[in-house]
Design a protein around this motif. Structure first.
Motif, PDB file in Angstrom:
ATOM      1  N   LEU A  48      39.405  40.609  25.994  1.00  0.00           N
ATOM      2  CA  LEU A  48      39.877  41.556  26.994  1.00  0.00           C
ATOM      3  C   LEU A  48      39.567  41.061  28.407  1.00  0.00           C
ATOM      4  CD1 LEU A  48      41.052  44.271  27.859  1.00  0.00           C
ATOM      5  CD2 LEU A  48      38.800  45.298  27.455  1.00  0.00           C
ATOM      6  N   LEU A  49      38.374  40.522  28.624  1.00  0.00           N
ATOM      7  CA  LEU A  49      38.016  40.027  29.949  1.00  0.00           C
ATOM      8  C   LEU A  49      38.876  38.821  30.344  1.00  0.00           C
ATOM      9  CD1 LEU A  49      34.139  40.395  29.718  1.00  0.00           C
ATOM     10  CD2 LEU A  49      35.678  41.690  31.205  1.00  0.00           C
ATOM     11  N   HIS A  50      39.127  37.932  29.400  1.00  0.00           N
ATOM     12  CA  HIS A  50      40.005  36.795  29.695  1.00  0.00           C
ATOM     13  C   HIS A  50      41.432  37.275  29.992  1.00  0.00           C
ATOM     14  CE1 HIS A  50      37.400  33.341  29.080  1.00  0.00           C
ATOM     15  NE2 HIS A  50      36.887  33.922  28.000  1.00  0.00           N
ATOM     16  N   ALA A  51      41.878  38.282  29.243  1.00  0.00           N
ATOM     17  CA  ALA A  51      43.201  38.841  29.514  1.00  0.00           C
ATOM     18  C   ALA A  51      43.253  39.469  30.903  1.00  0.00           C
ATOM     19  CB  ALA A  51      43.560  39.873  28.452  1.00  0.00           C
ATOM     20  N   PHE A  52      42.161  40.145  31.275  1.00  0.00           N
ATOM     21  CA  PHE A  52      42.156  40.795  32.594  1.00  0.00           C
ATOM     22  C   PHE A  52      42.179  39.765  33.719  1.00  0.00           C
ATOM     23  CE2 PHE A  52      39.951  42.968  36.152  1.00  0.00           C
ATOM     24  CZ  PHE A  52      40.918  43.933  36.389  1.00  0.00           C
ATOM     25  N   ALA A  53      41.593  38.597  33.494  1.00  0.00           N
ATOM     26  CA  ALA A  53      41.677  37.543  34.498  1.00  0.00           C
ATOM     27  C   ALA A  53      43.126  37.138  34.732  1.00  0.00           C
ATOM     28  CB  ALA A  53      40.842  36.339  34.057  1.00  0.00           C
ATOM     29  N   GLU A  54      43.925  37.096  33.651  1.00  0.00           N
ATOM     30  CA  GLU A  54      45.352  36.805  33.800  1.00  0.00           C
ATOM     31  C   GLU A  54      46.075  37.961  34.489  1.00  0.00           C
ATOM     32  OE1 GLU A  54      46.848  33.933  32.990  1.00  0.00           O
ATOM     33  OE2 GLU A  54      44.849  33.159  32.465  1.00  0.00           O
ATOM     34  N   ILE A  55      45.669  39.192  34.177  1.00  0.00           N
ATOM     35  CA  ILE A  55      46.301  40.365  34.789  1.00  0.00           C
ATOM     36  C   ILE A  55      46.092  40.352  36.295  1.00  0.00           C
ATOM     37  CG2 ILE A  55      46.196  42.891  34.928  1.00  0.00           C
ATOM     38  CD1 ILE A  55      45.450  42.851  31.926  1.00  0.00           C
ATOM     39  N   ARG A  56      44.883  39.985  36.731  1.00  0.00           N
ATOM     40  CA  ARG A  56      44.581  39.988  38.164  1.00  0.00           C
ATOM     41  C   ARG A  56      45.445  38.984  38.936  1.00  0.00           C
ATOM     42  NH1 ARG A  56      41.385  43.254  41.405  1.00  0.00           N
ATOM     43  NH2 ARG A  56      40.379  41.431  42.337  1.00  0.00           N
ATOM     44  N   LYS A  57      45.854  37.918  38.273  1.00  0.00           N
ATOM     45  CA  LYS A  57      46.728  36.951  38.939  1.00  0.00           C
ATOM     46  C   LYS A  57      48.090  37.569  39.238  1.00  0.00           C
ATOM     47  CE  LYS A  57      44.554  32.993  36.622  1.00  0.00           C
ATOM     48  NZ  LYS A  57      44.759  31.874  35.653  1.00  0.00           N
ATOM     49  N   GLU A  58      48.545  38.450  38.356  1.00  0.00           N
ATOM     50  CA  GLU A  58      49.847  39.092  38.528  1.00  0.00           C
ATOM     51  C   GLU A  58      49.746  40.386  39.325  1.00  0.00           C
ATOM     52  OE1 GLU A  58      52.637  37.708  37.532  1.00  0.00           O
ATOM     53  OE2 GLU A  58      51.603  35.996  36.582  1.00  0.00           O
ATOM     54  N   GLU A  59      48.647  41.104  39.131  1.00  0.00           N
ATOM     55  CA  GLU A  59      48.455  42.404  39.784  1.00  0.00           C
ATOM     56  C   GLU A  59      47.073  42.407  40.439  1.00  0.00           C
ATOM     57  OE1 GLU A  59      50.598  44.946  40.098  1.00  0.00           O
ATOM     58  OE2 GLU A  59      52.140  43.749  39.085  1.00  0.00           O
ATOM     59  N   PRO A  60      46.952  41.913  41.667  1.00  0.00           N
ATOM     60  CA  PRO A  60      45.636  41.782  42.302  1.00  0.00           C
ATOM     61  C   PRO A  60      44.908  43.102  42.504  1.00  0.00           C
ATOM     62  CG  PRO A  60      47.292  40.469  43.462  1.00  0.00           C
ATOM     63  CD  PRO A  60      48.025  41.332  42.483  1.00  0.00           C
ATOM     64  N   ARG A  61      45.629  44.220  42.499  1.00  0.00           N
ATOM     65  CA  ARG A  61      44.991  45.532  42.702  1.00  0.00           C
ATOM     66  C   ARG A  61      44.438  46.119  41.408  1.00  0.00           C
ATOM     67  NH1 ARG A  61      46.515  48.522  47.149  1.00  0.00           N
ATOM     68  NH2 ARG A  61      46.557  50.401  45.848  1.00  0.00           N
ATOM     69  N   ALA A  62      44.674  45.461  40.271  1.00  0.00           N
ATOM     70  CA  ALA A  62      44.260  46.021  38.982  1.00  0.00           C
ATOM     71  C   ALA A  62      42.741  46.083  38.866  1.00  0.00           C
ATOM     72  CB  ALA A  62      44.838  45.189  37.846  1.00  0.00           C
ATOM     73  N   ARG A  63      42.261  47.102  38.170  1.00  0.00           N
ATOM     74  CA  ARG A  63      40.838  47.280  37.881  1.00  0.00           C
ATOM     75  C   ARG A  63      40.672  47.534  36.390  1.00  0.00           C
ATOM     76  NH1 ARG A  63      39.192  52.033  39.659  1.00  0.00           N
ATOM     77  NH2 ARG A  63      36.994  51.480  39.402  1.00  0.00           N
ATOM     78  N   LEU A  64      39.524  47.140  35.871  1.00  0.00           N
ATOM     79  CA  LEU A  64      39.207  47.347  34.450  1.00  0.00           C
ATOM     80  C   LEU A  64      37.890  48.093  34.338  1.00  0.00           C
ATOM     81  CD1 LEU A  64      39.558  46.859  31.399  1.00  0.00           C
ATOM     82  CD2 LEU A  64      38.406  44.651  31.713  1.00  0.00           C
ATOM     83  N   ARG A  65      37.936  49.231  33.672  1.00  0.00           N
ATOM     84  CA  ARG A  65      36.717  50.002  33.398  1.00  0.00           C
ATOM     85  C   ARG A  65      36.388  49.879  31.917  1.00  0.00           C
ATOM     86  NH1 ARG A  65      37.603  55.959  35.042  1.00  0.00           N
ATOM     87  NH2 ARG A  65      35.368  56.040  34.615  1.00  0.00           N
ATOM     88  N   ILE A  66      35.215  49.392  31.600  1.00  0.00           N
ATOM     89  CA  ILE A  66      34.733  49.297  30.223  1.00  0.00           C
ATOM     90  C   ILE A  66      33.704  50.396  30.044  1.00  0.00           C
ATOM     91  CG2 ILE A  66      33.480  47.870  28.569  1.00  0.00           C
ATOM     92  CD1 ILE A  66      34.734  45.427  29.888  1.00  0.00           C
ATOM     93  N   VAL A  67      34.051  51.404  29.238  1.00  0.00           N
ATOM     94  CA  VAL A  67      33.225  52.601  29.092  1.00  0.00           C
ATOM     95  C   VAL A  67      32.713  52.670  27.656  1.00  0.00           C
ATOM     96  CG1 VAL A  67      33.116  55.103  29.342  1.00  0.00           C
ATOM     97  CG2 VAL A  67      34.660  53.766  30.798  1.00  0.00           C
ATOM     98  N   GLY A  68      31.421  52.513  27.492  1.00  0.00           N
ATOM     99  CA  GLY A  68      30.866  52.597  26.143  1.00  0.00           C
ATOM    100  C   GLY A  68      29.442  52.097  26.093  1.00  0.00           C
ATOM    101  N   ALA A  69      28.700  52.566  25.106  1.00  0.00           N
ATOM    102  CA  ALA A  69      27.310  52.161  24.915  1.00  0.00           C
ATOM    103  C   ALA A  69      27.232  51.064  23.870  1.00  0.00           C
ATOM    104  CB  ALA A  69      26.466  53.358  24.495  1.00  0.00           C
ATOM    105  N   PRO A  70      26.257  50.170  23.969  1.00  0.00           N
ATOM    106  CA  PRO A  70      26.105  49.119  22.955  1.00  0.00           C
ATOM    107  C   PRO A  70      25.664  49.690  21.622  1.00  0.00           C
ATOM    108  CG  PRO A  70      24.280  49.066  24.513  1.00  0.00           C
ATOM    109  CD  PRO A  70      25.262  50.055  25.046  1.00  0.00           C
ATOM    110  N   ALA A  71      26.133  49.056  20.533  1.00  0.00           N
ATOM    111  CA  ALA A  71      25.795  49.487  19.178  1.00  0.00           C
ATOM    112  C   ALA A  71      24.636  48.640  18.669  1.00  0.00           C
ATOM    113  CB  ALA A  71      27.010  49.352  18.263  1.00  0.00           C
ATOM    114  N   GLY A  72      23.388  49.098  18.886  1.00  0.00           N
ATOM    115  CA  GLY A  72      22.222  48.400  18.371  1.00  0.00           C
ATOM    116  C   GLY A  72      21.881  47.145  19.150  1.00  0.00           C
ATOM    117  N   PRO A  73      20.898  46.385  18.660  1.00  0.00           N
ATOM    118  CA  PRO A  73      20.474  45.154  19.355  1.00  0.00           C
ATOM    119  C   PRO A  73      21.599  44.141  19.501  1.00  0.00           C
ATOM    120  CG  PRO A  73      18.853  45.809  17.706  1.00  0.00           C
ATOM    121  CD  PRO A  73      20.042  46.688  17.502  1.00  0.00           C
ATOM    122  N   GLU A  74      22.435  44.027  18.471  1.00  0.00           N
ATOM    123  CA  GLU A  74      23.557  43.090  18.563  1.00  0.00           C
ATOM    124  C   GLU A  74      24.508  43.498  19.676  1.00  0.00           C
ATOM    125  OE1 GLU A  74      26.692  40.877  15.516  1.00  0.00           O
ATOM    126  OE2 GLU A  74      26.179  42.988  15.188  1.00  0.00           O
ATOM    127  N   GLY A  75      24.737  44.803  19.795  1.00  0.00           N
ATOM    128  CA  GLY A  75      25.593  45.288  20.865  1.00  0.00           C
ATOM    129  C   GLY A  75      24.986  45.071  22.241  1.00  0.00           C
TER     130      GLY A  75
END
Length: 558
Positions: A318-345
């Motif tokens: 998703l982050l790599h995709a958003f880097a491509e999105i920013r090239k096309e739409e410089p005003r775009a923003r990405l909000r990642i909303v969520g808590a980590p799932a355990g130590p692995e998260g």
């Protein structure tokens, strides 16, 4: 019970106020035991719990005859497991081999009868006899190659896993004062969680209803990957869980998968199509009503991802995709909303933060905050996302980038909010959105970016897709439709499976004609003016409520 399954079970019991419930719960950890009880509705008669995370003090010494009986039954069970370790299912139908299924089932019920007669199986399953019996089965001529490769550490690991999985066989729940008194047992998961329902059916002929919103066999396969255990351990445990799933599916009166993805798993494990009813999860739509009715308040440049932060969600793509999105739409923003799932998260979240700083170096400072930075990491309860509906409110597009997904709860929430979605084609995603969003292949950042850019540039298309998504969610995925479906299924089961236990009157005398055949025929004798039944007569026999017994998943009933 915790998580989405616990919320669904709570809503189901509260919504079916016309039925009587007893709750039988299997808890998985001390933390769940210490979490306390939730308030119960009045239709819940009693709650019985059993901790599967411990069995200390439950070892019952066996005499010579009981040990011989255990060796025979356990030997048959592990012989079926070893014979099917490389091929639990035949190549054509994927259903379990009838011979293996019968052998496994007979051995399973033999162990259950031994546990009932002797007071438990824990000591026997932990004994050297169990390990030696498993070793003989692995070395027997009928065992397949993978089983024959098992070494002593592998045998000890498998024996310990079988002991934990078979702990429900030692419970004292299966008499007329327990599950035997129910009109039906409703297991809220398959696999070991449904063992109690299987035994209630075996001992007391109580019909079994099994609901699976996440297929337990699939979850086992995903959890026990190549890095988690040796090949022999993986093969033997896969065979055990495959045979157990097949036994549950062929003994259940009705199976209710939560989506077509789970249904296909059940059919491949031998479930008959005639006994399967797909019932989508019920979700509370009212909490998203305000957001769904005000789609114009969304920020036209904001993408939102919501969920548990873990590697299976593939936020890296998703982050790599958003880097491509920013090239096309410089005003775009990405909000990642969520808590980590355990130590692995937690570790994965840290990796994603570092990656975001590398992909957007000129804006890396304060990347954790919401403002001018293109990527923000938030949790529900933060000032920017105080509630779950608020997390969706500012989004123009909701994104799901998962590699693995069961039923996509976050997508349905976005649909209730009237938001257009872009998601990867995994699990039941296509079934859930039904053409109201864009779907791309997993692990493909370029395709994900192109779909997001297409929606960001076309507000009219976003509005059409969002409106269609909201209409679809309100039609298919509400609590009300879920409750109505299970009410009909309860009545369908009991109408075909009359109670066979002896019914007594107030004086304790048998009533052989307490449940006459005409009680199942619609008429005045089944209406609200029907005379009161003697004590002990099943209430559904006169048009009243079914006494159902939900069997909680190993997450517990907390």
């Amino acid at each position: 019970m915790s998580g989405d399954a616990g919320l669904w079970c709570d809503r189901l019991v509260r919504g079916l106020a016309q039925h009587e419930f007893d709750l039988y719960a299997l808890s998985r950890s001390r933390q769940q035991e210490d979490a306390g009880w939730v308030p119960l509705p009045p239709q819940v008669g009693r709650v019985r719990t059993a901790p599967l995370w411990t069995a200390e003090g439950d070892a019952v010494p066996y005499g010579r005859r009981a040990r011989r009986r255990f060796t025979e039954c356990y030997g048959e069970l592990v012989a079926a497991v070893c014979a099917g370790s490389d091929a639990v299912f035949d190549a054509s139908s994927r259903a379990a081999s009838p011979h293996l299924a019968d052998r496994f089932g007979n051995a399973l019920y033999g162990l259950a009868e031994l546990a009932r007669d002797q007071g438990g199986l824990v000591g026997a399953l932990r004994s050297d006899t169990a390990v030696r019996t498993l070793e003989r089965a692995c070395r027997a001529p009928g065992a397949l190659r993978t089983a024959r490769e098992a070494r002593v550490p592998d045998l000890l690991t498998v024996a310990a896993h079988l002991e934990r999985a078979l702990r429900p066989l030692s419970l004292d729940w299966y008499g007329d004062d327990g599950l035997g008194a129910a009109d039906l047992c409703h297991a809220t998961a398959g696999g070991p969680a449904a063992l109690t329902g299987l035994l209630a059916r075996h001992f007391c002929e109580v019909p079994l209803l099994v609901t699976e919103y996440g297929v337990q066999l699939r979850s086992h396969y995903l959890a026990l990957g190549p890095d988690a255990a040796a090949p022999a351990v993986r093969a033997l445990l896969a065979a055990f869980h495959g045979l157990l799933a097949a036994e549950v599916y062929r003994r259940a009166a009705i199976l209710t998968p939560g989506n077509a993805h789970a249904r296909r798993w059940q059919e491949r494990c031998g479930a008959e199509r005639a006994r399967i009813r797909t019932v989508h999860p019920g979700m509370e739509a009212s909490r998203f009503a305000e957001v769904g009715e005000s789609p114009d308040h969304a920020d036209p440049d904001t993408l939102v991802w919501v969920g548990r932060v873990e590697p299976a969600k593939d936020l890296v793509s998703l982050l790599h995709a958003f880097a491509e999105i920013r090239k096309e739409e410089p005003r775009a923003r990405l909000r990642i909303v969520g808590a980590p799932a355990g130590p692995e998260g937690e570790a994965y979240l840290g990796h994603c933060r570092v990656l975001a700083a590398q992909l957007f170096p000129d804006e890396a400072e304060g990347v954790h905050a919401v403002g001018d930075n293109p990527v923000s990491f938030e949790e529900i309860g933060d000032p920017e996302a105080p509630t779950l509906p608020d997390a969706y409110a500012d989004s123009a597009v909701v994104v799901l980038s998962s590699l693995v997904e069961g039923f996509p709860i976050t997508l349905v929430e976005a649909m209730f909010c009237g938001r257009a979605t872009v998601s990867t084609d995994v699990g039941a995603v296509v079934e859930a959105i039904g053409g109201t969003g864009l779907v791309v292949p997993p692990r493909n950042p370029r395709a994900l970016a192109e779909a997001c850019v297409a929606l960001l540039r076309d507000p009219e298309r976003r509005e059409r897709l969002g409106a269609a998504a909201r209409a679809r969610a309100l039609e298919l995925f509400t609590v009300e439709q879920n409750i109505a479906a299970f009410h009909c299924i309860y009545l369908e089961i009991v109408s075909h499976c009359p109670v066979r236990r002896v019914v007594l009157d107030a004086a304790g005398e048998p009533l052989p004609f307490a449940t006459p055949p005409e009680a199942h025929v619609p008429g005045r004798w089944t209406g609200p003016t029907a005379p009161a039944l003697p004590r002990g007569v099943p209430r559904w026999a006169a048009g009243g409520p079914v006494r159902a017994t939900p069997l909680a998943t190993p997450e517990g009933a907390r």
